[in-house]
Scaffold this motif. Structure first.
Motif, PDB file in Angstrom:
ATOM      1  N   VAL A  15       0.845  -1.199   0.000  1.00  0.00           N
ATOM      2  CA  VAL A  15       0.000   0.000   0.000  1.00  0.00           C
ATOM      3  C   VAL A  15       0.880   1.248   0.000  1.00  0.00           C
ATOM      4  O   VAL A  15       0.658   2.187  -0.776  1.00  0.00           O
ATOM      5  CB  VAL A  15      -0.966   0.004   1.203  1.00  0.00           C
ATOM      6  CG1 VAL A  15      -1.668   1.357   1.336  1.00  0.00           C
ATOM      7  CG2 VAL A  15      -1.989  -1.103   1.065  1.00  0.00           C
ATOM      8  N   GLY A  16       1.886   1.264   0.850  1.00  0.00           N
ATOM      9  CA  GLY A  16       2.794   2.413   0.905  1.00  0.00           C
ATOM     10  C   GLY A  16       3.560   2.620  -0.385  1.00  0.00           C
ATOM     11  O   GLY A  16       3.752   3.755  -0.834  1.00  0.00           O
ATOM     12  N   LEU A  17       3.978   1.533  -0.993  1.00  0.00           N
ATOM     13  CA  LEU A  17       4.717   1.619  -2.245  1.00  0.00           C
ATOM     14  C   LEU A  17       3.854   2.198  -3.363  1.00  0.00           C
ATOM     15  O   LEU A  17       4.308   3.080  -4.109  1.00  0.00           O
ATOM     16  CB  LEU A  17       5.223   0.227  -2.633  1.00  0.00           C
ATOM     17  CG  LEU A  17       6.236   0.134  -3.754  1.00  0.00           C
ATOM     18  CD1 LEU A  17       7.522   0.818  -3.345  1.00  0.00           C
ATOM     19  CD2 LEU A  17       6.497  -1.328  -4.086  1.00  0.00           C
ATOM     20  N   VAL A  18       2.622   1.733  -3.466  1.00  0.00           N
ATOM     21  CA  VAL A  18       1.711   2.250  -4.494  1.00  0.00           C
ATOM     22  C   VAL A  18       1.401   3.719  -4.223  1.00  0.00           C
ATOM     23  O   VAL A  18       1.354   4.536  -5.148  1.00  0.00           O
ATOM     24  CB  VAL A  18       0.417   1.408  -4.567  1.00  0.00           C
ATOM     25  CG1 VAL A  18      -0.595   2.039  -5.501  1.00  0.00           C
ATOM     26  CG2 VAL A  18       0.735  -0.004  -5.014  1.00  0.00           C
ATOM     27  N   LEU A  19       1.224   4.075  -2.953  1.00  0.00           N
ATOM     28  CA  LEU A  19       0.957   5.461  -2.597  1.00  0.00           C
ATOM     29  C   LEU A  19       2.125   6.362  -2.989  1.00  0.00           C
ATOM     30  O   LEU A  19       1.929   7.415  -3.607  1.00  0.00           O
ATOM     31  CB  LEU A  19       0.688   5.580  -1.092  1.00  0.00           C
ATOM     32  CG  LEU A  19       0.503   6.991  -0.545  1.00  0.00           C
ATOM     33  CD1 LEU A  19      -0.727   7.647  -1.156  1.00  0.00           C
ATOM     34  CD2 LEU A  19       0.412   6.958   0.956  1.00  0.00           C
ATOM     35  N   LEU A  20       3.336   5.945  -2.661  1.00  0.00           N
ATOM     36  CA  LEU A  20       4.509   6.739  -3.023  1.00  0.00           C
ATOM     37  C   LEU A  20       4.689   6.843  -4.524  1.00  0.00           C
ATOM     38  O   LEU A  20       5.066   7.902  -5.048  1.00  0.00           O
ATOM     39  CB  LEU A  20       5.758   6.147  -2.377  1.00  0.00           C
ATOM     40  CG  LEU A  20       5.850   6.309  -0.865  1.00  0.00           C
ATOM     41  CD1 LEU A  20       7.082   5.584  -0.329  1.00  0.00           C
ATOM     42  CD2 LEU A  20       5.883   7.777  -0.483  1.00  0.00           C
ATOM     43  N   ARG A  21       4.400   5.768  -5.232  1.00  0.00           N
ATOM     44  CA  ARG A  21       4.504   5.793  -6.699  1.00  0.00           C
ATOM     45  C   ARG A  21       3.501   6.786  -7.290  1.00  0.00           C
ATOM     46  O   ARG A  21       3.826   7.538  -8.207  1.00  0.00           O
ATOM     47  CB  ARG A  21       4.268   4.394  -7.256  1.00  0.00           C
ATOM     48  CG  ARG A  21       4.326   4.294  -8.750  1.00  0.00           C
ATOM     49  CD  ARG A  21       5.740   4.537  -9.273  1.00  0.00           C
ATOM     50  NE  ARG A  21       5.744   4.410 -10.706  1.00  0.00           N
ATOM     51  CZ  ARG A  21       5.909   5.425 -11.544  1.00  0.00           C
ATOM     52  NH1 ARG A  21       6.099   6.636 -11.093  1.00  0.00           N
ATOM     53  NH2 ARG A  21       5.886   5.226 -12.843  1.00  0.00           N
ATOM     54  N   GLY A  22       2.291   6.810  -6.738  1.00  0.00           N
ATOM     55  CA  GLY A  22       1.288   7.753  -7.205  1.00  0.00           C
ATOM     56  C   GLY A  22       1.665   9.192  -6.910  1.00  0.00           C
ATOM     57  O   GLY A  22       1.486  10.086  -7.749  1.00  0.00           O
ATOM     58  N   GLY A  30       3.030  13.609 -14.295  1.00  0.00           N
ATOM     59  CA  GLY A  30       2.709  12.474 -15.151  1.00  0.00           C
ATOM     60  C   GLY A  30       1.273  12.509 -15.641  1.00  0.00           C
ATOM     61  O   GLY A  30       0.491  13.412 -15.302  1.00  0.00           O
ATOM     62  N   SER A  31       0.923  11.539 -16.426  1.00  0.00           N
ATOM     63  CA  SER A  31      -0.414  11.511 -17.014  1.00  0.00           C
ATOM     64  C   SER A  31      -1.470  11.296 -15.939  1.00  0.00           C
ATOM     65  O   SER A  31      -1.253  10.602 -14.949  1.00  0.00           O
ATOM     66  CB  SER A  31      -0.519  10.403 -18.066  1.00  0.00           C
ATOM     67  OG  SER A  31      -0.536   9.140 -17.451  1.00  0.00           O
ATOM     68  N   SER A  32      -2.615  11.913 -16.154  1.00  0.00           N
ATOM     69  CA  SER A  32      -3.699  11.778 -15.180  1.00  0.00           C
ATOM     70  C   SER A  32      -4.286  10.365 -15.212  1.00  0.00           C
ATOM     71  O   SER A  32      -4.787   9.885 -14.193  1.00  0.00           O
ATOM     72  CB  SER A  32      -4.786  12.813 -15.445  1.00  0.00           C
ATOM     73  OG  SER A  32      -5.327  12.645 -16.736  1.00  0.00           O
ATOM     74  N   ASN A  33      -4.232   9.702 -16.360  1.00  0.00           N
ATOM     75  CA  ASN A  33      -4.720   8.325 -16.431  1.00  0.00           C
ATOM     76  C   ASN A  33      -3.892   7.403 -15.538  1.00  0.00           C
ATOM     77  O   ASN A  33      -4.430   6.540 -14.855  1.00  0.00           O
ATOM     78  CB  ASN A  33      -4.695   7.809 -17.873  1.00  0.00           C
ATOM     79  CG  ASN A  33      -5.797   8.403 -18.712  1.00  0.00           C
ATOM     80  OD1 ASN A  33      -6.801   8.877 -18.195  1.00  0.00           O
ATOM     81  ND2 ASN A  33      -5.598   8.390 -20.021  1.00  0.00           N
ATOM     82  N   LYS A  34      -2.587   7.595 -15.554  1.00  0.00           N
ATOM     83  CA  LYS A  34      -1.704   6.777 -14.709  1.00  0.00           C
ATOM     84  C   LYS A  34      -1.989   7.065 -13.237  1.00  0.00           C
ATOM     85  O   LYS A  34      -2.013   6.145 -12.411  1.00  0.00           O
ATOM     86  CB  LYS A  34      -0.252   7.072 -15.029  1.00  0.00           C
ATOM     87  CG  LYS A  34       0.721   6.309 -14.190  1.00  0.00           C
ATOM     88  CD  LYS A  34       1.604   5.504 -15.032  1.00  0.00           C
ATOM     89  CE  LYS A  34       2.541   4.744 -14.136  1.00  0.00           C
ATOM     90  NZ  LYS A  34       3.106   3.631 -14.786  1.00  0.00           N
ATOM     91  N   SER A  35      -2.220   8.334 -12.895  1.00  0.00           N
ATOM     92  CA  SER A  35      -2.542   8.682 -11.512  1.00  0.00           C
ATOM     93  C   SER A  35      -3.837   8.020 -11.067  1.00  0.00           C
ATOM     94  O   SER A  35      -3.941   7.519  -9.941  1.00  0.00           O
ATOM     95  CB  SER A  35      -2.663  10.198 -11.357  1.00  0.00           C
ATOM     96  OG  SER A  35      -1.421  10.815 -11.515  1.00  0.00           O
ATOM     97  N   GLN A  36      -4.834   8.000 -11.933  1.00  0.00           N
ATOM     98  CA  GLN A  36      -6.108   7.365 -11.598  1.00  0.00           C
ATOM     99  C   GLN A  36      -5.946   5.851 -11.424  1.00  0.00           C
ATOM    100  O   GLN A  36      -6.532   5.258 -10.520  1.00  0.00           O
ATOM    101  CB  GLN A  36      -7.151   7.649 -12.678  1.00  0.00           C
ATOM    102  CG  GLN A  36      -7.676   9.060 -12.644  1.00  0.00           C
ATOM    103  CD  GLN A  36      -8.427   9.358 -11.366  1.00  0.00           C
ATOM    104  OE1 GLN A  36      -9.150   8.523 -10.845  1.00  0.00           O
ATOM    105  NE2 GLN A  36      -8.226  10.555 -10.846  1.00  0.00           N
ATOM    106  N   GLN A  37      -5.149   5.242 -12.284  1.00  0.00           N
ATOM    107  CA  GLN A  37      -4.898   3.805 -12.162  1.00  0.00           C
ATOM    108  C   GLN A  37      -4.191   3.483 -10.849  1.00  0.00           C
ATOM    109  O   GLN A  37      -4.532   2.505 -10.169  1.00  0.00           O
ATOM    110  CB  GLN A  37      -4.064   3.306 -13.335  1.00  0.00           C
ATOM    111  CG  GLN A  37      -4.816   3.241 -14.631  1.00  0.00           C
ATOM    112  CD  GLN A  37      -3.909   2.843 -15.790  1.00  0.00           C
ATOM    113  OE1 GLN A  37      -2.689   2.935 -15.696  1.00  0.00           O
ATOM    114  NE2 GLN A  37      -4.516   2.422 -16.887  1.00  0.00           N
ATOM    115  N   VAL A  43      -6.414   1.853  -3.572  1.00  0.00           N
ATOM    116  CA  VAL A  43      -7.652   1.575  -2.848  1.00  0.00           C
ATOM    117  C   VAL A  43      -7.882   0.073  -2.742  1.00  0.00           C
ATOM    118  O   VAL A  43      -8.266  -0.439  -1.682  1.00  0.00           O
ATOM    119  CB  VAL A  43      -8.845   2.293  -3.523  1.00  0.00           C
ATOM    120  CG1 VAL A  43     -10.167   1.818  -2.957  1.00  0.00           C
ATOM    121  CG2 VAL A  43      -8.704   3.796  -3.376  1.00  0.00           C
ATOM    122  N   ILE A  44      -7.628  -0.650  -3.820  1.00  0.00           N
ATOM    123  CA  ILE A  44      -7.785  -2.110  -3.793  1.00  0.00           C
ATOM    124  C   ILE A  44      -6.789  -2.738  -2.817  1.00  0.00           C
ATOM    125  O   ILE A  44      -7.146  -3.611  -2.021  1.00  0.00           O
ATOM    126  CB  ILE A  44      -7.627  -2.691  -5.215  1.00  0.00           C
ATOM    127  CG1 ILE A  44      -8.807  -2.268  -6.089  1.00  0.00           C
ATOM    128  CG2 ILE A  44      -7.490  -4.204  -5.167  1.00  0.00           C
ATOM    129  CD1 ILE A  44      -8.613  -2.545  -7.558  1.00  0.00           C
TER     130      ILE A  44
END
Length: 62
Positions: A15-22, A30-37, A43-44
């Motif tokens: 969870v922390g890794l995905v949060l930091l990547r975002g 970066g692209s907003s589509n990547k941020s949404q993904q 969240v998942i």
């Protein structure tokens, strides 16, 4: 250490890794589509981590 605690640590780390990547993606413009993904993935991952925590607590009571 018990296997359940290791699983919980791994789940929280993911969870922390995905949060930091975002956050890094947003800071770099970066692209907003990547941020949404990444937001959806976070969240998942959070839902899985919380469900795992509930399961560990429930199983440890018995």
């Amino acid at each position: 250490m018990n296997w359940s605690y290791i699983f919980l640590m791994v789940a929280c780390f993911i969870v922390g890794l995905v949060l930091l990547r975002g956050l890094f993606n947003m800071m770099q413009g970066g692209s907003s589509n990547k941020s949404q993904q990444l937001m959806r993935l976070r969240v998942i991952a959070q839902a899985i981590a919380v469900a795992a925590m509930v399961l560990v607590v429930w199983l440890s009571r018995e």
